[in-house]
Design a protein around this motif. Structure first.
Motif, PDB file in Angstrom:
ATOM      1  N   CYS A 241      -6.839  90.117-106.343  1.00  0.00           N
ATOM      2  CA  CYS A 241      -6.665  88.665-106.422  1.00  0.00           C
ATOM      3  C   CYS A 241      -5.204  88.289-106.622  1.00  0.00           C
ATOM      4  O   CYS A 241      -4.717  87.272-106.083  1.00  0.00           O
ATOM      5  CB  CYS A 241      -7.508  88.088-107.553  1.00  0.00           C
ATOM      6  N   LEU A 242      -4.482  89.083-107.399  1.00  0.00           N
ATOM      7  CA  LEU A 242      -3.074  88.790-107.655  1.00  0.00           C
ATOM      8  C   LEU A 242      -2.237  88.875-106.383  1.00  0.00           C
ATOM      9  O   LEU A 242      -1.186  88.232-106.274  1.00  0.00           O
ATOM     10  CB  LEU A 242      -2.520  89.747-108.715  1.00  0.00           C
ATOM     11  N   GLN A 243      -2.680  89.678-105.408  1.00  0.00           N
ATOM     12  CA  GLN A 243      -1.925  89.828-104.173  1.00  0.00           C
ATOM     13  C   GLN A 243      -1.923  88.549-103.335  1.00  0.00           C
ATOM     14  O   GLN A 243      -1.046  88.351-102.491  1.00  0.00           O
ATOM     15  CB  GLN A 243      -2.497  90.985-103.351  1.00  0.00           C
ATOM     16  N   TYR A 244      -2.936  87.694-103.552  1.00  0.00           N
ATOM     17  CA  TYR A 244      -3.054  86.486-102.740  1.00  0.00           C
ATOM     18  C   TYR A 244      -2.518  85.242-103.456  1.00  0.00           C
ATOM     19  O   TYR A 244      -2.686  84.125-102.965  1.00  0.00           O
ATOM     20  CB  TYR A 244      -4.521  86.269-102.353  1.00  0.00           C
TER      21      TYR A 244
ATOM     22  N   PRO B  67       0.193  82.511-104.569  1.00  0.00           N
ATOM     23  CA  PRO B  67       1.388  81.996-103.865  1.00  0.00           C
ATOM     24  C   PRO B  67       2.700  82.333-104.564  1.00  0.00           C
ATOM     25  O   PRO B  67       3.776  82.090-104.018  1.00  0.00           O
ATOM     26  CB  PRO B  67       1.150  80.476-103.852  1.00  0.00           C
ATOM     27  N   PHE B  68       2.626  82.876-105.751  1.00  0.00           N
ATOM     28  CA  PHE B  68       3.832  83.260-106.484  1.00  0.00           C
ATOM     29  C   PHE B  68       3.646  84.693-106.988  1.00  0.00           C
ATOM     30  O   PHE B  68       2.538  85.214-107.053  1.00  0.00           O
ATOM     31  CB  PHE B  68       4.101  82.314-107.655  1.00  0.00           C
ATOM     32  N   GLN B  69       4.720  85.332-107.375  1.00  0.00           N
ATOM     33  CA  GLN B  69       4.704  86.731-107.785  1.00  0.00           C
ATOM     34  C   GLN B  69       4.683  86.850-109.306  1.00  0.00           C
ATOM     35  O   GLN B  69       5.421  86.143-109.997  1.00  0.00           O
ATOM     36  CB  GLN B  69       5.921  87.465-107.213  1.00  0.00           C
ATOM     37  N   ILE B  70       3.827  87.746-109.797  1.00  0.00           N
ATOM     38  CA  ILE B  70       3.741  88.030-111.231  1.00  0.00           C
ATOM     39  C   ILE B  70       4.701  89.171-111.551  1.00  0.00           C
ATOM     40  O   ILE B  70       4.680  90.223-110.888  1.00  0.00           O
ATOM     41  CB  ILE B  70       2.302  88.400-111.635  1.00  0.00           C
ATOM     42  N   SER B  71       5.513  88.982-112.581  1.00  0.00           N
ATOM     43  CA  SER B  71       6.524  90.000-112.903  1.00  0.00           C
ATOM     44  C   SER B  71       5.908  91.289-113.436  1.00  0.00           C
ATOM     45  O   SER B  71       6.362  92.383-113.115  1.00  0.00           O
ATOM     46  CB  SER B  71       7.527  89.430-113.916  1.00  0.00           C
ATOM     47  N   GLN B  72       4.868  91.161-114.241  1.00  0.00           N
ATOM     48  CA  GLN B  72       4.213  92.344-114.809  1.00  0.00           C
ATOM     49  C   GLN B  72       2.693  92.252-114.589  1.00  0.00           C
ATOM     50  O   GLN B  72       1.930  91.932-115.501  1.00  0.00           O
ATOM     51  CB  GLN B  72       4.528  92.479-116.298  1.00  0.00           C
ATOM     52  N   PRO B  73       2.257  92.513-113.363  1.00  0.00           N
ATOM     53  CA  PRO B  73       0.829  92.348-113.055  1.00  0.00           C
ATOM     54  C   PRO B  73      -0.070  93.323-113.804  1.00  0.00           C
ATOM     55  O   PRO B  73      -1.263  93.053-113.980  1.00  0.00           O
ATOM     56  CB  PRO B  73       0.767  92.598-111.541  1.00  0.00           C
ATOM     57  N   TRP B  74       0.489  94.428-114.246  1.00  0.00           N
ATOM     58  CA  TRP B  74      -0.338  95.421-114.944  1.00  0.00           C
ATOM     59  C   TRP B  74      -0.916  94.859-116.246  1.00  0.00           C
ATOM     60  O   TRP B  74      -1.971  95.300-116.707  1.00  0.00           O
ATOM     61  CB  TRP B  74       0.475  96.689-115.236  1.00  0.00           C
ATOM     62  N   ILE B  75      -0.232  93.870-116.842  1.00  0.00           N
ATOM     63  CA  ILE B  75      -0.758  93.266-118.071  1.00  0.00           C
ATOM     64  C   ILE B  75      -2.073  92.547-117.780  1.00  0.00           C
ATOM     65  O   ILE B  75      -3.052  92.653-118.537  1.00  0.00           O
ATOM     66  CB  ILE B  75       0.276  92.298-118.681  1.00  0.00           C
TER      67      ILE B  75
END
Length: 755
Positions: free
Chosen positions: A261-264, A266-274
């Motif tokens: 879901c994070l891949q879609y 519209p903006f980028q998450i700096s630390q998606p692993w959290i």
């Protein structure tokens, strides 16, 4: 101090100390405190790590002994009779409604203000809503189970679940009190509400809904006994609950979905692993809550939380996380060591990690095959040791069932609970119903192997062999390891010599089951109750290497004597069945008639029972009477024969009844054991097979007094557990079937040879 030294060095020794403490014969804590300080002094002056590790070991033992002693002090005291108590209770979990009774766990407040957790049984099957409070009258007794070589250990189960006593609700003696509304009660009510949402589908898909309740809210009692008979030969028992495997797989699925879901966005998450690990942790906590935070789910939830907090930039390795998780589980509850599930879950995880070392860069399919091979091979030893059986088809069935259950059935069932659409719940019930139908079909053809119980050293050697076989570089030793594993599985205990008979009086609670083995034949006299046959008798017969009976004797048609006949007949396929009441059975049986006799391996068997008047209404006097003679020793077994029947035997045989061992009639009831009969048989030992604190008072005080007067040693299974002796030219002696007794187990109790 480095994290590696703490996690890889001290923690394993502390964990070993906690686990090893439950093998100690004495709860004495002072010697271990002395040892701790002595090792601490040596460590201070020498700086040797071995002394520090010794301190960690002693600290683990001290901690476990202290925590366990606190719980043992709160256990219900040992008394020969159940005591009637007026108590206030709060139902703390979902009740289990069975055919003849309902059972539930409750928090109990005693008149003196003490708080305990009890297991209660209600034979009137009244409604006991979780969170409801009642003032009742109950017959309470200590939890003392059966003690044999193997089989279900009720005391270990009670301690692991922090249950202090068991009680029976007195009918018509309850009064409703204002309900409790704490978080635990609200959680249980929520689980009941979740399970109740499937009632509309239960009429069409009964097996499917029962399986869904087990998988979603941990209500295993919803599944009938027949379903568990299907899961056992397939090795699927671990899947049919909210197990640690389900929690872990569902958390991984949630993390994967979150990452996609994070891949879609519209903006980028700096630390998606959290976020991904947070999704895994939240999923594990919610799913564990659905199970009422049962012990297996607590372990998996804790491991996932630790993994989420530590697995970043190689902070801790896999085995370090494994040790840390075990340590935290034992810090919270050291008595988890007494749970079979604790060992199965953690050891199987360790084996998977062990087998996965060095294959991180291989293709995913090979990793999956390697994991399945490791789990299947390790479970052969672990399941055989814990349950005495090897489901032959388990590796193949689990390879298909694990992804189907964890990735399809459980997510769809949970989704149908969240989304309020009837067709989705119907679809989930349909899938699980079809799954049960397929499993029913496979189970009919699924073979099981039952190895005899080998010495402990052979089991340890077999487990080490499995670990070596799983090593990437262990190829040259694999043939030897495979041979060791096969030797363990094909082990057979030594049998009696020609002309000798091994007599085992199994501890089956309030019932009777006596096994007589010769050099090449097996006879079983009675089966105990259906429950005892399933949980105690059958596992012990198989552990003794008995795969088929030559003769099964059913003394008479009473539940505590022939309640397990269907199971024993199916599993051990006796060549001949002899019964005192042949009209009571739907399958072919032979009557036990006076004068019938035979010889096995120079051991003499004969029936002595006399004809009973046709107008006799009672069952007991129909009991088969068996006498077995080997060398110059004899054992006499009379079932539930009463005093009139014993007097009839006296008239027919007189002094020919003489036997060194007498299994007391009717479990030592005062309606058996006629004085003249006892004096004529003149046994050296009298055996009373009875349940601890049974409501009948067996063996009766009058019988005990008579035996003491005649200078006859009384042996009691309710205090000593199962016992055995050999009829041979040597002097008679009795040995307990359970040789070693840890300090936390109250049975076998100390028993004097004379009253």
């Amino acid at each position: 101090m480095s994290k590696t030294l703490v996690v890889s060095g001290w923690l394993p020794w502390w964990v070993l100390g906690v686990c090893g403490s439950y093998l100690l014969p004495s709860p004495a804590i002072l010697p271990w405190i002395y040892a701790f300080f002595i090792l601490l002094v040596f460590a201070f002056f020498t700086r040797w790590l071995v002394f520090l590790f010794g301190c960690a070991l002693c600290a683990g033992i001290i901690f476990a002994l202290w925590r366990t002693d606190n719980l043992l002090q709160n256990q219900w005291p040992l008394t020969d009779k159940a005591s009637v108590q007026n108590i206030t209770l709060t139902v703390s979990d979902i009740p289990q409604y069975e055919q003849q009774r309902s059972r539930f766990v409750a928090q109990v407040k005693l008149p003196d203000g003490r708080q305990q957790q009890w297991l209660l049984t209600d034979y009137s099957k009244q409604q006991w809503t979780a969170g409801s409070r009642w003032q009742i009258k109950a017959k309470v007794r200590a939890i003392i189970g059966e003690a044999n070589k193997v089989g279900f250990n009720r005391e270990a189960w009670a301690l692991a679940n922090h249950i202090s006593a068991q009680a029976t609700v007195v009918k018509g003696q309850r009064k409703a009190l204002p309900a409790v509304s704490g978080w635990k009660e609200k959680l249980t009510s929520w689980r009941i509400w979740c399970g109740g949402r499937w009632e509309a589908q239960s009429q069409i898909y009964p097996q499917g809904v029962a399986l869904i309740k087990a998988l979603t809210v941990g209500e295993q009692s919803a599944l009938p006994a027949e379903a568990w008979q299907v899961f056992r030969p397939l090795g699927l028992n671990h899947l049919v609950s909210i197990s640690g495997l389900h929690v872990g797989m569902l958390a991984m699925l949630a993390a994967w979905l979150c990452s996609k879901c994070l891949q879609y966005l519209p903006f980028q998450i700096s630390q998606p692993w959290i976020l991904t690990r947070g999704a895994a942790v939240i999923t594990a906590i919610v799913y564990s809550a659905l199970a009422g935070f049962a012990v297996p789910t607590q372990r998996s939830m804790l491991m996932i939380i630790i993994l989420a907090l530590t697995w970043r930039r190689g902070y801790l390795r896999a085995f370090q996380i494994w040790w840390l998780t075990i340590a935290l589980v034992l810090l919270f509850d050291p008595l988890a060591v007494l749970s079979v599930g604790f060992w199965l879950s953690f050891l199987l995880v360790a084996v998977l990690m062990w087998a996965g070392e060095g294959v991180n860069h291989t293709i995913k399919l090979f990793q999956l095959m390697q994991a399945q091979w490791a789990a299947g091979l390790a479970s052969v030893v672990l399941v055989a040791f814990c349950f005495g059986s090897v489901p032959v088809m388990s590796p193949l069935v689990n390879a298909l069932a694990i992804p189907w259950f964890t990735l399809v059935l459980v997510p769809i069932a949970l989704l149908s609970m969240i989304v309020p659409l009837d067709f989705l719940r119907t679809f989930a019930a349909y899938l699980t119903e079809q799954t049960m139908q397929i499993l029913n079909t496979i189970a009919k053809y699924a073979p099981e192997y039952y190895p005899a119980h080998a010495p402990l050293a052979m089991w340890v050697l077999a487990m080490l062999s499995v670990l070596i076989m799983l090593l990437p570089r262990g190829w040259h030793l694999r043939p030897l390891c495979l041979l060791i594993l096969l030797l363990m599985l094909s082990y057979q205990p030594p049998r009696p010599a020609q002309g000798e008979a091994l007599v085992r009086v199994w501890d089956v609670g309030q019932g009777l089951a006596v096994n007589i083995s010769t050099a090449g034949h097996e006879l079983l006299f009675d089966t105990g109750t259906a429950y005892a046959a399933q949980s105690v008798l059958l596992p012990n017969l198989r552990a003794a290497g008995i795969r088929q009976l030559d003769t099964l004797v059913l003394s008479h048609n009473d539940a505590d004597h022939d309640g397990g006949v269907v199971l024993i007949k199916k599993q051990l396929q006796p060549k001949k069945i002899i019964a005192g009441q042949i009209s009571a059975y739907q399958f072919p049986v032979h009557p036990c008639t006076a004068g019938a006799n035979w010889q096995w391996d120079n051991v003499w068997f004969e029936f002595l029972n006399q004809p009973v008047a046709t107008n006799k209404k009672g069952k007991n006097d129909y009991s088969c009477v068996l006498r077995v003679v080997s060398a110059d020793k004899a054992v006499l077994i009379t079932g539930d024969l009463g005093k009139k029947g014993e007097q009839t035997l006296l008239k027919a045989y007189g002094d020919k009844l003489f036997s060194q061992i007498l299994v007391l009639g009717h479990h030592g009831s005062r309606y058996s054991s006629d004085a003249a009969f006892i004096q004529t048989v003149a046994p050296q030992y009298a055996v009373a097979s009875a349940g601890f604190a049974n409501p009948y008072g067996h063996p009766h005080i009058q019988v005990q007094a008579l035996l003491a007067q005649e200078n006859i040693s009384l042996l009691r299974t309710d205090r000593m557990g199962g016992i055995q002796s050999i009829l041979s030219e040597r002097n008679l002696s009795w040995q307990p079937l359970q040789v070693y007794k840890p300090y936390w187990q109250r049975k076998p109790m100390k028993q004097t040879s004379r009253l």
